[in-house]
Design an enzyme around this catalytic site. Structure first.
Site, short mmCIF file in Angstrom:
data_model
loop_
_atom_site.label_atom_id
_atom_site.label_comp_id
_atom_site.label_asym_id
_atom_site.label_seq_id
_atom_site.Cartn_x
_atom_site.Cartn_y
_atom_site.Cartn_z
N ASP A 191 0.85 -1.19 0.00
CA ASP A 191 0.00 0.00 0.00
C ASP A 191 0.90 1.25 0.00
O ASP A 191 1.89 1.32 0.73
CB ASP A 191 -0.87 -0.06 1.27
N GLY B 217 -7.56 7.99 8.09
CA GLY B 217 -7.68 8.33 9.51
C GLY B 217 -9.12 8.56 9.92
O GLY B 217 -10.04 8.32 9.14
P1 13P Z 1 -8.18 4.48 6.88
O1 13P Z 1 -7.09 4.49 7.88
O2 13P Z 1 -8.97 5.73 6.87
O3 13P Z 1 -9.06 3.27 7.00
O4 13P Z 1 -7.50 4.42 5.43
C1 13P Z 1 -6.87 3.26 5.01
C2 13P Z 1 -6.19 3.44 3.71
O5 13P Z 1 -6.69 4.07 2.82
C3 13P Z 1 -4.88 2.78 3.54
O6 13P Z 1 -4.30 3.11 2.33
#
Ligand code: 13P
Length: 281
Positions: free
Chosen positions: A82, A179
């Site tokens: 990611d 977040g």
């Molecule tokens: P969140 O922390 O808002 O769930 O986002 C996760 C995300 O998009 C990881 O790339």
């Protein structure tokens, strides 16, 4: 062997009009809880590791656990990098046999993002793995409260980007952010609809934590095929651990471990149920 590419999972999701949950992993309890929920829901998932979190969860320790867990799972799982930004980290993910990478050049000038994404798409094709890229600015930071710039993806730019890079999936910015949101996010469904009409590949929604179940269903019906969840897993695990530590019991490590798995399991199961887009909410 149930370790599959992200493209396989997202193509099936496009045909079935659902989204695949992509869950950010931090530790062993996250892996166990997520895979257990996927097995109980009989639903494929994506396990992902974010480059920005490697100082907490080193790739050489966590990646082999993710890969081996995926190989032994009863449901199909893709293992994904990611927000890959640096060449060394992307190379390392490929070395550990991740079946998918994200190259995140969204902070670069447009032409540079196109050129670099195209290069990484060629690399991904060579290794027979999938590639996701991002256009626009998704604000915030996983595990924190949202505070930062959000810039919606331009639909025409998205078409040009897709045609010139050869990516398998495109992460869009439609008012979503990483977040915990301070107030309920207002997603721009019109922009998403325009992108979906123009760009013929699976779309990805980052910043899943805090988006309502109703909005998840709306974006799935407008072409979102992968939804990233990180903060909800961190909070789910932490809250269960806190509850356990504050409880009036004889505290043991194994009791704590079970609660951390339970906190992850519950979050993943809930999100899978919504993303499967079948049962009414
Ligand atoms: P969140 O922390 O808002 O769930 O986002 C996760 C995300 O998009 C990881 O790339």
């Amino acid at each position: 062997m149930p370790l599959v590419t992200m493209k396989e999972l997202l193509d099936a999701a496009s045909k079935g009009n659902y989204a695949v949950g992509a869950f950010n992993i931090g530790n062993l309890e996250h892996i166990i809880g997520a895979i257990e929920a996927a097995k109980d829901m009989n639903t494929p998932i994506i396990l992902q590791l974010a480059e920005g979190r490697l100082k907490y969860f080193p790739m050489h320790m966590v990646a082999p656990m993710m890969i081996e867990a995926a190989k032994k799972s009863k449901v199909d799982i893709a293992v994904h990098l990611d927000h890959g930004r640096s060449r060394d980290i992307i190379k390392e993910a490929i070395k550990y046999k991740f079946t998918s990478i994200m190259f995140d050049g969204s902070n670069l000038p447009y032409e540079e993002n196109v050129q670099k994404t195209k290069e990484y798409a060629t690399v991904a094709k060579f290794f027979d793995i999938s590639i996701e890229a991002e256009l626009g600015v998704v604000g915030g930071n996983e595990g924190t409260t949202v505070n930062g710039e959000i810039r919606c993806t331009d639909p025409q730019e998205a078409l040009d980007f897709y045609e010139r890079t050869g990516i398998d999936a495109l992460a869009v910015a439609i008012g979503n952010a990483h977040g915990n949101y301070i107030t309920q996010p207002k997603l721009n469904f019109e922009v998403l609809e325009q992108i979906h009409k123009l760009v013929d590949i699976p779309l990805v929604l980052h910043g899943g934590t805090g988006i309502s179940d109703e909005d998840f269903r709306k974006v799935i019906n407008l072409g979102i095929r992968k939804i990233n969840i990180a903060t909800a897993l961190l909070d789910g695990l932490t809250n269960k651990a806190k509850e356990y530590c504050l409880s009036d019991t004889n505290h043991r490590f194994f009791g704590l471990r079970d609660k951390m798995i339970e906190g992850t399991y519950e979050q993943v199961k809930h999100h899978i149920k919504v993303f499967n887009n079948k049962e009414p909410l």
